[in-house]
Design an enzyme around this catalytic site. Sequence first.
Site, mmCIF file in Angstrom:
data_model
loop_
_atom_site.group_PDB
_atom_site.id
_atom_site.type_symbol
_atom_site.label_atom_id
_atom_site.label_comp_id
_atom_site.label_asym_id
_atom_site.label_seq_id
_atom_site.Cartn_x
_atom_site.Cartn_y
_atom_site.Cartn_z
ATOM 1 N N GLY A 147 -2.240 -7.425 -5.443
ATOM 2 C CA GLY A 147 -1.513 -7.451 -4.184
ATOM 3 C C GLY A 147 -2.247 -6.676 -3.118
ATOM 4 C CB SER A 197 -0.889 -23.593 5.432
ATOM 5 O OG SER A 197 -1.148 -22.474 6.238
ATOM 6 N N PRO A 220 -3.133 -3.762 -0.208
ATOM 7 C CG PRO A 220 -5.069 -3.053 0.851
ATOM 8 C CD PRO A 220 -4.165 -4.235 0.727
ATOM 9 N N GLY A 221 -1.388 -0.640 -0.603
ATOM 10 C CA GLY A 221 -0.216 0.114 -0.188
ATOM 11 C C GLY A 221 1.112 -0.408 -0.669
ATOM 12 C CB VAL A 222 2.331 -3.433 -2.309
ATOM 13 C CG1 VAL A 222 2.047 -4.170 -1.021
ATOM 14 C CG2 VAL A 222 1.276 -3.763 -3.359
ATOM 15 N N GLY A 223 2.152 -0.210 -3.816
ATOM 16 C CA GLY A 223 2.642 0.586 -4.937
ATOM 17 C C GLY A 223 2.113 0.177 -6.287
ATOM 18 C CE LYS A 224 -2.982 -3.113 -5.693
ATOM 19 N NZ LYS A 224 -2.641 -2.866 -4.286
ATOM 20 C CB THR A 225 -2.099 3.282 -8.045
ATOM 21 O OG1 THR A 225 -3.191 2.436 -7.676
ATOM 22 C CG2 THR A 225 -2.618 4.410 -8.911
ATOM 23 C CE LYS A 235 1.624 -19.579 4.989
ATOM 24 N NZ LYS A 235 1.075 -20.884 4.593
#
EC number: 3.4.21.53
Length: 880
Positions: free
Chosen positions: A404, A727, A406-411, A770
């Site tokens: 995903g 698209s 950056p900054g979405v909380g993966k780590t 979207k």
Amino acid sequence: MADYNDKNYLLHMSGPDSDTGPGIENEDPRAVENPGHDLAESEGGLAAAMQSIPDTLPILPVRDVVIFNYMILPLFIGREKSVQAVEAALKSGRHLLVCAQKEEATEDPGPEDIYQVGTVVQVMRMLKMPDSRVKILVQGVSRARVREFSQVEPFLEAHIETLPEATPKVDATVEALLRSVREQSEKVLSLRGLSSPDVLAVLQGVDDPGRLADLIAANMRMKTADAQQILETEDPLDRLMLVNTQLQREVEVATVQARIQSSAREGMDKAQKDYFLREQLKAIRSELGDKDDEGEEELESLRAALDKAGMPKDVRKEADKQLRRLAGMHADSSEANVVRTYLDWLAELPWKKLSRDRLDIAHAKQILDEDHCGLEKIKDRILEFLSVRKLNPQSKGPILCFAGPPGVGKTSLGRSVARALGRKFQRLSLGGMHDEAEIRGHRRTYIGAMPGRIIQSLKQAGTRNPVIVLDEVDKLGADFRGDPSSALLEVLDPEQNHTFSDHYLNVPFDLSKVMFLCTANHLETIPAPLRDRMEVITLPGYTMQEKAEIARKHLLPKKIKENGLQEKDVTLDDAALEKVIREYTREAGLRNLERELSSICRKLARRKAEGKKGPFRVSTADVEKLLGAPRFIEDEKEKKLMPGMALGLAWTPAGGEVLTVEATVMKGKGGLTLTGQLGDVMKESAQAALSYIRSRAEELGVDPSFVSEYDIHVHVPAGATPKDGPSAGVTLTTALISALNGHRVRADLCMTGEITLQGRVLPVGGIKEKILAGVARGLKHVVIPWQNTKDLEDVPKELLKRITVHPVHHYDELLPLVFEGKSGKGGVSGAGQAGDKGGKSKAAAGKKDVVAARPAKPAAPARRRKDKTEDELPTAEAGA
């Protein structure tokens, strides 16, 4: 050159003697007087000796030595034939012909085993030894060649002819050669540390080229074949040239040898110094009564640690082997340190230690919900793993990849997973890693070798089943040191990682109990074999509501505490928080939002430090005072769109965006101009849209003559931002039709989908983002490809209540929806289920409405009001 061990003697160091096998050596050369002095005094005697040389002489074969004129040399004679030859010489004039053997190993040389050119020597002294050997002292008199052998038994004897010595005229060339030979000789003597004034005087005192060549050749280290070549060369200048060549080679060898000896001497001096100091330290301890039993204590300590480690049998066998090696080594040797460090690593690894999993599903769900808002798919996958683990404790750990923006909380999600499971947590940052040894470790032969990062993490965790996050796995590199992604193939393969072998340990370690979690921003850069080993879970960007909730629960309290405030000191209105999110951040994650909230808290902390009393309430009006002018301004929602305008949807790394497409027509010859920094895929979509319109011009209410009479210009605003992807196909088609037939497109509707030449609408990606963008703009309708209806499950239900979704198969179904005055029923809303089955019939009816009684001329460009300056959007990849 030979070694000169005394200033008063020029010595020959030619090695083994002349005669028979083992035990036959040259006498100490110190017994030989200075040849220069002898030659000066005995020149007349030698001349007389040369005149009295008989035509037939006994032959003395010698090994590994060639005798030159004026050379004085002691020889030990042991072979019976050689002893008889010496005795025969003493009876008749004391002359011998000394010839070198071709093969040193030949014990009974015959005429074919010796060189035919030798040196006539005069026996100066003889001494019989107690062991029946004879020692003689000989001096070279003249070169001679064997004409024929007169006898073979009881010793070799031959008819000889002496080789006269020419005396060349000393001119400039000869003088230059003499100087070169002397200089090379001095270099060799200097490099070997043998230079002295007396030796140099001897070299300077000889002006005859032949005599100087013989003098230097007699004292030079060279192969027998090379020395024999010099002896057989009759011309003095040619002989001196050969000597000069040998000297140059000797200079090169001596230079390298001197450098090697210097380096070795330095290392030896340091080792001797260290040894001396250690011995002194031992003596001091002994005098103090302090017995040195530290080595035994250390071995016992290591043995106890290895016993406690609980390692497998094959690993323990290797550990015991290394322990025995260590016991036989000096405690301070470098090899002992390497073995000791290796055994320490083996003893400290968690071979049998396992954290007990917390298998309370409800408690794990509570922890995941506390730490992260949303991310339902990932939470469900973790809870599924716990459920399987609860039913089957022997199941292998999953290998998940969180992908995903950056900054979405993966780590941080990995840390929450470890907390929910009750396991230890370790994180490995792989970004920019190029060396395979970072994963597999270095072999112990290298200085400073260490295990790889995987083994190091297990040691730090202290258990065999931690949660290890491999962060930024998509940013691994590869170069001449190896490919770390290939090394990860074994680590991340459940069928192989139970016998993972680190190069440093060189024994198998079981990684099957480790739960590996990988994070990545882009899956495309991960090699296919590595991606195949991971279960990929995509993390979409956060919605506005999710960002606000996370900010309330986590970010704002964290920043208030970090800046020395209390929660009661700060109140942030919902509208103010929404303004910060909308106008000061544009990202899928939360990092910039966290920075802006930190900035607000710092400014409030300054007010409090300056004496102002709280609590401080931050309203919408206060946001601009604290953070400055908004960085992002939302595009104004158009109440009415001009002909030729349509609203599309684009996906960006920061989330979804509403994309305005403008088309206009003008007199021309059917040209198509595309601007707005469009990518190749988007340009091809525009060409496909135009071809579709041309093929159905009359049905769409467009005058077919536009192809030859009008030019078309398509522009996508925010021209500084690159845009690409398929698209926007339906949006481009709609804008072109609107520009050509003059119908306005609805201002409350946006669309996405790829167009084909047959008018089919193909699926695209990023549907959730979207739709979120359309809702944020306040639009009421969105058109998506029918095959994307499955993606509506990811869209929060509360958002679907605010917008109507219209899935379509073909562009014909889009026509009754997009133009003003047409019906917009038959969409998907609420829970995201498909509308009534009459959608197609309505589309057909709408199609009849759109088709004009006769094709309309392309609408003249309409005059429109001056728009406000549009903000640049982040890079829009409409295809996703």
